[in-house]
Design an enzyme around this catalytic site. Structure first.
Site, PDB file in Angstrom:
ATOM      1  N   ASP A  32      94.973  15.353  93.752  1.00 26.19           N
ATOM      2  CA  ASP A  32      94.466  14.969  95.082  1.00 26.19           C
ATOM      3  C   ASP A  32      93.174  15.728  95.376  1.00 26.19           C
ATOM      4  OD1 ASP A  32      94.378  14.436  98.050  1.00 26.19           O
ATOM      5  OD2 ASP A  32      96.327  13.559  97.587  1.00 26.19           O
ATOM      6  N   GLY A  37      94.567  13.528 102.562  1.00 28.02           N
ATOM      7  CA  GLY A  37      95.879  14.169 102.383  1.00 28.02           C
ATOM      8  C   GLY A  37      95.831  15.611 102.883  1.00 28.02           C
ATOM      9  N   LYS A 104      95.632   4.518  79.121  1.00 28.02           N
ATOM     10  CA  LYS A 104      95.383   3.962  77.781  1.00 28.02           C
ATOM     11  C   LYS A 104      95.479   5.065  76.721  1.00 28.02           C
ATOM     12  CE  LYS A 104      91.713   1.784  75.120  1.00 28.02           C
ATOM     13  NZ  LYS A 104      90.275   1.620  75.044  1.00 28.02           N
ATOM     14  N   TYR A 144      87.531  -1.333 101.298  1.00 25.90           N
ATOM     15  CA  TYR A 144      88.955  -1.148 100.974  1.00 25.90           C
ATOM     16  C   TYR A 144      89.533  -2.423 100.362  1.00 25.90           C
ATOM     17  CZ  TYR A 144      93.881   0.131 101.819  1.00 25.90           C
ATOM     18  OH  TYR A 144      95.231   0.417 101.684  1.00 25.90           O
TER      19      TYR A 144
HETATM   20  P1  NAD Z   1      96.889   8.483 102.636  1.00 22.30           P
HETATM   21  O1  NAD Z   1      95.475   8.341 103.081  1.00 22.30           O
HETATM   22  O2  NAD Z   1      97.824   9.275 103.478  1.00 22.30           O
HETATM   23  O3  NAD Z   1      96.943   9.099 101.165  1.00 22.30           O
HETATM   24  C1  NAD Z   1      95.963   8.885 100.182  1.00 22.30           C
HETATM   25  C2  NAD Z   1      95.821  10.147  99.348  1.00 22.30           C
HETATM   26  O4  NAD Z   1      94.834   9.931  98.327  1.00 22.30           O
HETATM   27  C3  NAD Z   1      95.339  11.342 100.174  1.00 22.30           C
HETATM   28  O5  NAD Z   1      96.116  12.485  99.873  1.00 22.30           O
HETATM   29  C4  NAD Z   1      93.895  11.530  99.728  1.00 22.30           C
HETATM   30  O6  NAD Z   1      93.436  12.851  99.885  1.00 22.30           O
HETATM   31  C5  NAD Z   1      93.968  11.068  98.282  1.00 22.30           C
HETATM   32  N1  NAD Z   1      92.674  10.611  97.752  1.00 22.30           N
HETATM   33  C6  NAD Z   1      91.830   9.705  98.304  1.00 22.30           C
HETATM   34  N2  NAD Z   1      90.744   9.542  97.536  1.00 22.30           N
HETATM   35  C7  NAD Z   1      90.904  10.352  96.456  1.00 22.30           C
HETATM   36  C8  NAD Z   1      90.108  10.638  95.322  1.00 22.30           C
HETATM   37  N3  NAD Z   1      88.901  10.068  95.132  1.00 22.30           N
HETATM   38  N4  NAD Z   1      90.572  11.530  94.407  1.00 22.30           N
HETATM   39  C9  NAD Z   1      91.781  12.136  94.598  1.00 22.30           C
HETATM   40  N5  NAD Z   1      92.564  11.920  95.660  1.00 22.30           N
HETATM   41  C10 NAD Z   1      92.139  11.032  96.586  1.00 22.30           C
HETATM   42  O7  NAD Z   1      97.433   6.998 102.428  1.00 22.30           O
HETATM   43  P2  NAD Z   1      98.921   6.482 102.137  1.00 22.30           P
HETATM   44  O8  NAD Z   1      99.408   5.774 103.332  1.00 22.30           O
HETATM   45  O9  NAD Z   1      99.739   7.562 101.548  1.00 22.30           O
HETATM   46  O10 NAD Z   1      98.611   5.352 101.038  1.00 22.30           O
HETATM   47  C11 NAD Z   1      98.737   5.636  99.656  1.00 22.30           C
HETATM   48  C12 NAD Z   1      98.314   4.427  98.862  1.00 22.30           C
HETATM   49  O11 NAD Z   1      99.081   3.300  99.237  1.00 22.30           O
HETATM   50  C13 NAD Z   1      96.837   4.050  99.050  1.00 22.30           C
HETATM   51  O12 NAD Z   1      96.290   3.677  97.819  1.00 22.30           O
HETATM   52  C14 NAD Z   1      96.902   2.861  99.983  1.00 22.30           C
HETATM   53  O13 NAD Z   1      95.831   1.988  99.762  1.00 22.30           O
HETATM   54  C15 NAD Z   1      98.233   2.230  99.607  1.00 22.30           C
HETATM   55  N6  NAD Z   1      98.773   1.501 100.765  1.00 22.30           N
HETATM   56  C16 NAD Z   1      99.387   2.150 101.782  1.00 22.30           C
HETATM   57  C17 NAD Z   1      99.847   1.437 102.877  1.00 22.30           C
HETATM   58  C18 NAD Z   1     100.568   2.116 104.028  1.00 22.30           C
HETATM   59  O14 NAD Z   1     100.913   1.427 104.991  1.00 22.30           O
HETATM   60  N7  NAD Z   1     100.847   3.406 103.986  1.00 22.30           N
HETATM   61  C19 NAD Z   1      99.666   0.060 102.940  1.00 22.30           C
HETATM   62  C20 NAD Z   1      99.008  -0.570 101.889  1.00 22.30           C
HETATM   63  C21 NAD Z   1      98.576   0.159 100.795  1.00 22.30           C
END
Ligand code: NAD
Ligand code: UDP
Length: 313
Positions: A32, A37, A104, A144
């Site tokens: 992360d 996060g 991969k 997004y």
């Molecule tokens: P969140 O924003 O709480 O968590 C995302 C995490 O990814 C964070 O800890 C952030 O620091 C980390 N992150 C972002 N960019 C990064 C990078 N370049 N390198 C390393 N770490 C990185 O979101 P979430 O709700 O936990 O969602 C997690 C995943 O699920 C996401 O990919 C999101 O698109 C997908 N998603 C979630 C929901 C939802 O309702 N929670 C709905 C659709 C899709």
């Protein structure tokens, strides 16, 4: 090497997933960059012998040995993913290429956390996996929506070209304890506003719909998809019960006993008007369906936020 990598493991869904994987006896590597996060989410795991944290931005390659990759890294709240739209695209495109490259090289199975946003403003209802979507490629949400569409394309191309072992999950709105107070998504906003006695901010007239899945159900679905054989998806995971934003606001006010009023703001650009998953495929292939009703999930989430904002409970 039996390590399971969770990209985005310090985020809302990621830290719940890490917790369940550790409970199941797995060796977990959380990757992360903390863009959305929080260290607090994973603090309890720091003393766990099978938990490792790598602070790393996945827009650069990563060299570790792993058996499975849950690729969740990407801010999910509109306010967070729009703050730095170019970074969001880089995370979805370069980040997914690097996670696929890792899969991969190590022959790992990789699961992508895709999203209902790939359907855009849907013209069919409810949305099934065969619907190709209606997405604005140049709007504020495109970093997004289109980013995740490219991520899905990359997954499929690595699968076809390199035989990479992939799983694609399209997640619909998920909520629960562990969300940040400042997350900005609707469930956390409404609960925090109601508990503080502030007006609940309705964007548009509140007739737009979403369907809300409790986090433990979602984590169960992600693990079921990762563990399933001979099915790569994409598969919708979410709650098939649709609810308007106005209904959600009224439910939160009732359940918190709040005296908050509603305040109306303009609807953000490209905010989908209706969204609800068809989960027939998840039922059939994964024997999965959500089990926590909205009010039960909201109760647990309200209790969590009461403590977060210092109201005890
Ligand atoms: P969140 O924003 O709480 O968590 C995302 C995490 O990814 C964070 O800890 C952030 O620091 C980390 N992150 C972002 N960019 C990064 C990078 N370049 N390198 C390393 N770490 C990185 O979101 P979430 O709700 O936990 O969602 C997690 C995943 O699920 C996401 O990919 C999101 O698109 C997908 N998603 C979630 C929901 C939802 O309702 N929670 C709905 C659709 C899709
Ligand atoms: N929304 C709202 N008030 C808020 C936050 C969100 O009315 O304080 C609306 C938003 O416009 C959208 C829905 O709630 O129609 C869900 O928004 P969220 O950001 O949770 O997720 P989305 O599904 O739009 O990605």
């Amino acid at each position: 090497m039996n390590h399971i990598l969770v990209s985005g493991g310090a985020g809302f869904l990621g830290h719940h997933l890490c917790g369940v994987l550790l409970k199941n006896g797995s060796d977990v590597i959380c990757v992360d960059n903390f863009i959305s996060g929080r260290k607090d989410n994973i603090r309890d795991f720091f003393c766990h012998p099978y938990f490792e944290l790598i602070r790393h931005d996945i827009i650069s390659p990563l060299f570790v040995e792993v058996k499975r990759i849950y690729h969740l890294a990407c801010p999910a709240s509109p306010i967070h993913y729009q703050v730095n739209a170019i970074k969001t695209i880089k995370t979805n495109v370069l980040g997914t290429i690097h996670m696929l490259g890792l899969a991969k090289r190590t022959n790992a199975r990789i699961l992508l956390a895709s999203t209902s946003e790939i359907y855009g403003t849907p013209e069919v209802h409810p949305q099934s996996e065969s619907y190709l979507g209606n997405v604005n490629p140049i709007g504020l949400r495109s970093c997004y929506d289109e980013g995740k569409r490219v991520a899905e394309t990359l997954m499929m191309d690595y699968h076809r070209q390199n035989n990479t072992d992939i799983r694609i999950v399209r997640i619909f709105n998920t909520y629960g304890p562990g969300m940040a107070v400042e997350d900005g998504r609707v469930v956390s906003n409404f609960i925090v506003q109601a508990l503080k006695g502030h007006p609940l901010t309705i964007y548009g007239d509140g007739t737009q719909t979403r369907s809300f899945c409790f986090v433990s159900d979602m984590i169960r679905g992600l693990i079921a998809m990762m563990d399933t054989e001979d099915f790569i998806g994409p598969v919708n995971l979410g709650n098939p019960e649709e609810c308007s934003i106005l209904e959600l606001a009224e439910t939160v006010i009732r359940m918190t006993g709040s005296r908050s009023k509603l305040i109306f703001h303009p609807l953000p650009e490209d905010d989908p008007i209706r969204r609800c998953p068809d989960i027939s495929l998840a039922r059939e292939k994964l024997n999965w369906a959500p089990s926590i009703p909205l009010e039960e999930g909201l109760k647990r989430t309200i209790d969590y936020f009461r403590k977060q904002i210092g109201l005890g409970g």
